[in-house]
Motif scaffolding. Structure first.
Motif, PDB file in Angstrom:
ATOM      1  N   ALA A 356      37.020 141.475  49.303  1.00 30.93           N
ATOM      2  CA  ALA A 356      38.296 141.994  49.812  1.00 30.93           C
ATOM      3  C   ALA A 356      39.468 141.482  48.970  1.00 30.93           C
ATOM      4  O   ALA A 356      40.409 142.230  48.660  1.00 30.93           O
ATOM      5  CB  ALA A 356      38.468 141.589  51.278  1.00 30.93           C
ATOM      6  N   LEU A 357      39.418 140.201  48.586  1.00 26.97           N
ATOM      7  CA  LEU A 357      40.463 139.647  47.728  1.00 26.97           C
ATOM      8  C   LEU A 357      40.472 140.305  46.349  1.00 26.97           C
ATOM      9  O   LEU A 357      41.537 140.510  45.756  1.00 26.97           O
ATOM     10  CB  LEU A 357      40.275 138.134  47.580  1.00 26.97           C
ATOM     11  N   LEU A 358      39.292 140.615  45.835  1.00 24.83           N
ATOM     12  CA  LEU A 358      39.219 141.311  44.550  1.00 24.83           C
ATOM     13  C   LEU A 358      39.940 142.653  44.615  1.00 24.83           C
ATOM     14  O   LEU A 358      40.722 143.007  43.719  1.00 24.83           O
ATOM     15  CB  LEU A 358      37.756 141.530  44.153  1.00 24.83           C
ATOM     16  N   ALA A 359      39.684 143.410  45.673  1.00 30.33           N
ATOM     17  CA  ALA A 359      40.348 144.697  45.840  1.00 30.33           C
ATOM     18  C   ALA A 359      41.860 144.511  45.934  1.00 30.33           C
ATOM     19  O   ALA A 359      42.637 145.264  45.324  1.00 30.33           O
ATOM     20  CB  ALA A 359      39.810 145.413  47.075  1.00 30.33           C
ATOM     21  N   ALA A 360      42.298 143.482  46.677  1.00 30.41           N
ATOM     22  CA  ALA A 360      43.734 143.220  46.801  1.00 30.41           C
ATOM     23  C   ALA A 360      44.341 142.819  45.453  1.00 30.41           C
ATOM     24  O   ALA A 360      45.446 143.254  45.097  1.00 30.41           O
ATOM     25  CB  ALA A 360      43.973 142.123  47.836  1.00 30.41           C
ATOM     26  N   GLY A 361      43.628 141.981  44.686  1.00 29.44           N
ATOM     27  CA  GLY A 361      44.111 141.577  43.375  1.00 29.44           C
ATOM     28  C   GLY A 361      44.282 142.751  42.432  1.00 29.44           C
ATOM     29  O   GLY A 361      45.232 142.803  41.630  1.00 29.44           O
ATOM     30  N   LEU A 362      43.379 143.725  42.521  1.00 31.11           N
ATOM     31  CA  LEU A 362      43.496 144.914  41.686  1.00 31.11           C
ATOM     32  C   LEU A 362      44.718 145.745  42.061  1.00 31.11           C
ATOM     33  O   LEU A 362      45.382 146.321  41.187  1.00 31.11           O
ATOM     34  CB  LEU A 362      42.231 145.758  41.811  1.00 31.11           C
ATOM     35  N   PRO A 380      50.015 137.086  38.394  1.00 25.93           N
ATOM     36  CA  PRO A 380      49.654 136.971  39.821  1.00 25.93           C
ATOM     37  C   PRO A 380      48.396 137.750  40.183  1.00 25.93           C
ATOM     38  O   PRO A 380      47.515 137.225  40.877  1.00 25.93           O
ATOM     39  CB  PRO A 380      50.892 137.542  40.537  1.00 25.93           C
ATOM     40  N   GLY A 381      48.301 138.998  39.701  1.00 27.39           N
ATOM     41  CA  GLY A 381      47.098 139.785  39.972  1.00 27.39           C
ATOM     42  C   GLY A 381      45.861 139.165  39.353  1.00 27.39           C
ATOM     43  O   GLY A 381      44.791 139.131  39.972  1.00 27.39           O
ATOM     44  N   LEU A 382      46.002 138.652  38.114  1.00 26.91           N
ATOM     45  CA  LEU A 382      44.867 138.034  37.436  1.00 26.91           C
ATOM     46  C   LEU A 382      44.406 136.774  38.150  1.00 26.91           C
ATOM     47  O   LEU A 382      43.199 136.491  38.225  1.00 26.91           O
ATOM     48  CB  LEU A 382      45.238 137.711  35.987  1.00 26.91           C
ATOM     49  N   LEU A 383      45.354 135.996  38.687  1.00 25.97           N
ATOM     50  CA  LEU A 383      44.978 134.773  39.400  1.00 25.97           C
ATOM     51  C   LEU A 383      44.237 135.097  40.693  1.00 25.97           C
ATOM     52  O   LEU A 383      43.262 134.429  41.051  1.00 25.97           O
ATOM     53  CB  LEU A 383      46.226 133.936  39.685  1.00 25.97           C
ATOM     54  N   ILE A 384      44.698 136.129  41.402  1.00 26.36           N
ATOM     55  CA  ILE A 384      43.985 136.538  42.623  1.00 26.36           C
ATOM     56  C   ILE A 384      42.571 137.004  42.278  1.00 26.36           C
ATOM     57  O   ILE A 384      41.593 136.644  42.941  1.00 26.36           O
ATOM     58  CB  ILE A 384      44.759 137.666  43.344  1.00 26.36           C
ATOM     59  N   ILE A 385      42.466 137.797  41.199  1.00 27.50           N
ATOM     60  CA  ILE A 385      41.157 138.299  40.781  1.00 27.50           C
ATOM     61  C   ILE A 385      40.244 137.150  40.364  1.00 27.50           C
ATOM     62  O   ILE A 385      39.051 137.134  40.675  1.00 27.50           O
ATOM     63  CB  ILE A 385      41.322 139.321  39.643  1.00 27.50           C
ATOM     64  N   GLY A 386      40.803 136.171  39.646  1.00 29.55           N
ATOM     65  CA  GLY A 386      39.999 135.030  39.222  1.00 29.55           C
ATOM     66  C   GLY A 386      39.468 134.235  40.394  1.00 29.55           C
ATOM     67  O   GLY A 386      38.280 133.889  40.450  1.00 29.55           O
ATOM     68  N   LEU A 510      42.153 151.309  37.985  1.00 30.74           N
ATOM     69  CA  LEU A 510      42.111 150.087  38.785  1.00 30.74           C
ATOM     70  C   LEU A 510      42.061 150.399  40.280  1.00 30.74           C
ATOM     71  O   LEU A 510      41.398 149.688  41.047  1.00 30.74           O
ATOM     72  CB  LEU A 510      43.334 149.217  38.472  1.00 30.74           C
ATOM     73  N   LEU A 511      42.741 151.444  40.698  1.00 31.08           N
ATOM     74  CA  LEU A 511      42.674 151.845  42.106  1.00 31.08           C
ATOM     75  C   LEU A 511      41.263 152.301  42.476  1.00 31.08           C
ATOM     76  O   LEU A 511      40.783 152.019  43.585  1.00 31.08           O
ATOM     77  CB  LEU A 511      43.689 152.958  42.382  1.00 31.08           C
ATOM     78  N   ALA A 512      40.598 152.996  41.551  1.00 28.15           N
ATOM     79  CA  ALA A 512      39.213 153.401  41.792  1.00 28.15           C
ATOM     80  C   ALA A 512      38.309 152.175  41.913  1.00 28.15           C
ATOM     81  O   ALA A 512      37.413 152.119  42.775  1.00 28.15           O
ATOM     82  CB  ALA A 512      38.730 154.320  40.669  1.00 28.15           C
ATOM     83  N   CYS A 513      38.531 151.171  41.057  1.00 34.14           N
ATOM     84  CA  CYS A 513      37.758 149.928  41.140  1.00 34.14           C
ATOM     85  C   CYS A 513      38.010 149.225  42.472  1.00 34.14           C
ATOM     86  O   CYS A 513      37.074 148.705  43.098  1.00 34.14           O
ATOM     87  CB  CYS A 513      38.137 148.995  39.991  1.00 34.14           C
ATOM     88  N   ALA A 514      39.277 149.202  42.905  1.00 29.73           N
ATOM     89  CA  ALA A 514      39.611 148.546  44.174  1.00 29.73           C
ATOM     90  C   ALA A 514      38.896 149.222  45.335  1.00 29.73           C
ATOM     91  O   ALA A 514      38.362 148.554  46.235  1.00 29.73           O
ATOM     92  CB  ALA A 514      41.128 148.570  44.383  1.00 29.73           C
ATOM     93  N   ALA A 515      38.866 150.549  45.351  1.00 30.11           N
ATOM     94  CA  ALA A 515      38.175 151.275  46.415  1.00 30.11           C
ATOM     95  C   ALA A 515      36.682 150.972  46.401  1.00 30.11           C
ATOM     96  O   ALA A 515      36.046 150.809  47.455  1.00 30.11           O
ATOM     97  CB  ALA A 515      38.415 152.773  46.256  1.00 30.11           C
ATOM     98  N   THR A 516      36.100 150.874  45.203  1.00 28.56           N
ATOM     99  CA  THR A 516      34.673 150.569  45.080  1.00 28.56           C
ATOM    100  C   THR A 516      34.355 149.184  45.629  1.00 28.56           C
ATOM    101  O   THR A 516      33.376 148.988  46.359  1.00 28.56           O
ATOM    102  CB  THR A 516      34.243 150.664  43.607  1.00 28.56           C
TER     103      THR A 516
END
Length: 535
Positions: A356-362, A380-386, A510-516
């Motif tokens: 869920a955090l990965l999707a939010a980071g994207l 900020p997005g990269l840190l959340i994804i990491g 990136l939105l497609a990745c977030a949905a996945t």
């Protein structure tokens, strides 16, 4: 009390009394080879221009040097996992490291594209031999209460190595030469072999196994057809390769062979290559589904981001690597802590939170990306994804392997690794096609808007060149014969047009990745609750 057969007693002893009292040094040794194999999957990407000039290679040849490694690494994983059950995990690991090291030396000595390609294929085979043995060894040398932490180390490497590759590759290309991208593996490989033979104990599954040769042939051909079709599909326009053979037919034949493989495995009673009993363990079946969808969405993140930074924003390979390095560090740190949390609470909930955090980071990354301005605003997005990545790799592995019999460790490792590799290759193909299609459409619109700033006789040429540039993922070059002022104007407008169009295309991807990844998070609800028996 029912009699315990010898092989069952061996399995029980393996699970309750691991084969070494010092599992952490053994895991460290196993992870060195694993790290090298993953690193080499990405380190060559930054050397494409250098290889084209250094060994007089064509662009297609360089692509095969990159893709051939991935192909040979992915295809035999089911077989090499089972070979570990038969001959021992340490033995297969050592053979894999020796093969990989020899391939690295030959890569560094290569004097032609064909020589380098053959050496890269040898590297890929070495990686395929050693990779499943790491997971199998964790199941063998660690008691259940510590496996989450062990898989945390595994997850840190999975997340860190592919991102470190471009950084290390950029450094070596700047200060040495492309050959040292490969030569650096040689001393590390030799030391790893010595340490493995000296400190790691022989590790087996606890019972004798035989190799299912018809299964090997069908699985290799089936996975090979699918992976080849997905890797090469874009290059052939998803059409004809030669004569009646096309990408769709290759993929269809690959799928058909895998169906035959599964049917034969179902009928085989003695020693199937892929025991279908694995999929009767609920967590294993669910974990592989989650892993496939996770790789499908995860693989596109760095693929798209690196293209954005280098092609649309003009960053060097080294600068790009340094920008995403904090992401890799957080992934490594997060994996270690996620492993501990998984041991305490179970991998299911940690994994769901991470996805869920990965999707939010994207979503944050897509919102902050732009065609201009400081690229550090992506941080900020990269840190959340990491951080989120660190909370996915280890719990996913732990949850998938929870409840499996030790004697199936090699088979389970090979099957799950193959499923995730196919998911990653499919993700690269699908997201690459989505990015290309969206970029083509957006570039055409942007070029039409920006063309008014050019002299009238250049506008049609500019629109045509900009639309064609989508296929090469880079801005078009100015026509020959323009004066200096017009050339500078043309370059500025093409750069702005491409950056704007690529940013829009990347945001869609990136939105497609977030949905996945959000879908993968929902699938986690199907895992068995921690501590309860599985179906």
């Amino acid at each position: 009390m029912p009699e315990i057969k010898p092989e069952n007693r061996a399995e029980r002893e393996s699970a309750e009394r691991p084969v070494t009292r010092r599992p952490w040094p053994v895991l460290a040794i196993m992870c060195i080879g694993f790290f090298m194999a993953l690193l080499d999957g990405s380190i060559v990407n930054v050397a494409v221009p250098t290889l084209i000039h250094g060994i007089d290679a064509s662009y297609d040849q360089v692509l095969w040097i990159i893709d051939g490694y991935l192909l040979v690494f992915s295809v035999p994983l089911i077989t090499t996992g089972r070979l570990g059950d038969i001959f021992g995990y340490r033995r297969l690991y050592v053979i894999g490291v020796i093969t990989f090291t020899a391939g690295s030396a030959l890569c560094g000595l290569a004097g032609s594209p064909s020589w380098l390609l053959a050496a890269r294929l040898l590297q890929g085979l070495g990686g395929a031999l050693l990779f499943p043995q790491v997971i199998s060894s964790i199941l063998t040398i660690f008691p259940a209460r510590l496996r989450g932490r062990a898989f945390g180390v595994f997850g840190a490497i999975v997340g860190f190595a592919p991102i470190l590759g471009p950084v290390l590759g950029g450094f070596l290309l700047t200060h040495l030469s492309w050959r040292w991208i490969f030569f650096i593996n040689v001393p590390i490989g030799i030391i790893t072999v010595v340490l493995a033979l000296t400190l790691a104990p022989p590790m087996r599954s606890g019972r004798a196994h035989r190799l299912d040769l018809p299964g090997v042939a069908l699985a290799t051909a089936g996975v090979g057809g699918i992976v080849f079709g997905l890797i090469e599909g874009e290059r052939y326009g998803w059409g004809t390769i030669a004569g009646p053979i096309g990408i769709p037919s290759v993929i269809v034949v690959g799928v058909a062979l895998l169906v035959v493989f599964v049917l034969l495995q179902r009928r085989r009673r003695d020693e199937p290559l892929m025991p279908l009993a694995l999929f009767r363990v609920r967590n294993f079946a669910v974990g592989n589904g989650v892993g496939f969808v996770f790789q499908l969405g995860m693989i596109g993140i760095m693929f798209v981001l690196v293209l954005y930074l280098q092609m649309a924003r003009g960053y060097s390979a080294l600068a790009t690597g340094l920008l995403v390095l904090p992401n890799a560090v957080l992934t490594a740190v997060g994996s270690a802590y996620a492993g501990r949390l998984s041991d305490r609470f179970g991998g299911k909930y940690i994994l769901m939170t991470g996805l869920a955090l990965l999707a939010a980071g994207l979503l944050v990354l897509a919102a902050m990306a732009g065609p201009d301005g400081d690229a550090w605003r992506l941080l900020p997005g990269l840190l959340i994804i990491g951080l989120a990545s660190g909370a996915t790799f280890a719990p996913l592995q732990q949850a998938t392997m929870d409840g499996l019999d030790p004697h199936l460790a090699g088979a389970a490792s090979g099957v799950s690794s193959t499923i995730r590799q196919v998911g990653g290759v499919l993700g690269t193909a699908v997201l690459g096609a989505l990015l290309s299609a969206r970029l083509t459409s957006t570039l055409r619109d942007q070029a039409t808007q920006h063309a008014t700033a050019l002299p009238a006789d250049l506008r049609a040429r500019f629109i045509a060149d900009a639309t064609t540039a989508a296929r090469h993922l880079r801005p078009p070059t100015p026509p020959v014969g323009l004066d200096a002022t017009t050339t500078a104007l043309y370059e500025r407008i093409t750069t702005d047009t491409f950056a704007t169009a690529f940013t829009t295309a990347m945001q869609t991807t990136l939105l497609a990745c977030a949905a996945t990844l959000a879908t993968a998070a929902l699938f986690c609800l199907m895992f068995s609750p921690p501590g309860k028996p599985q179906d």
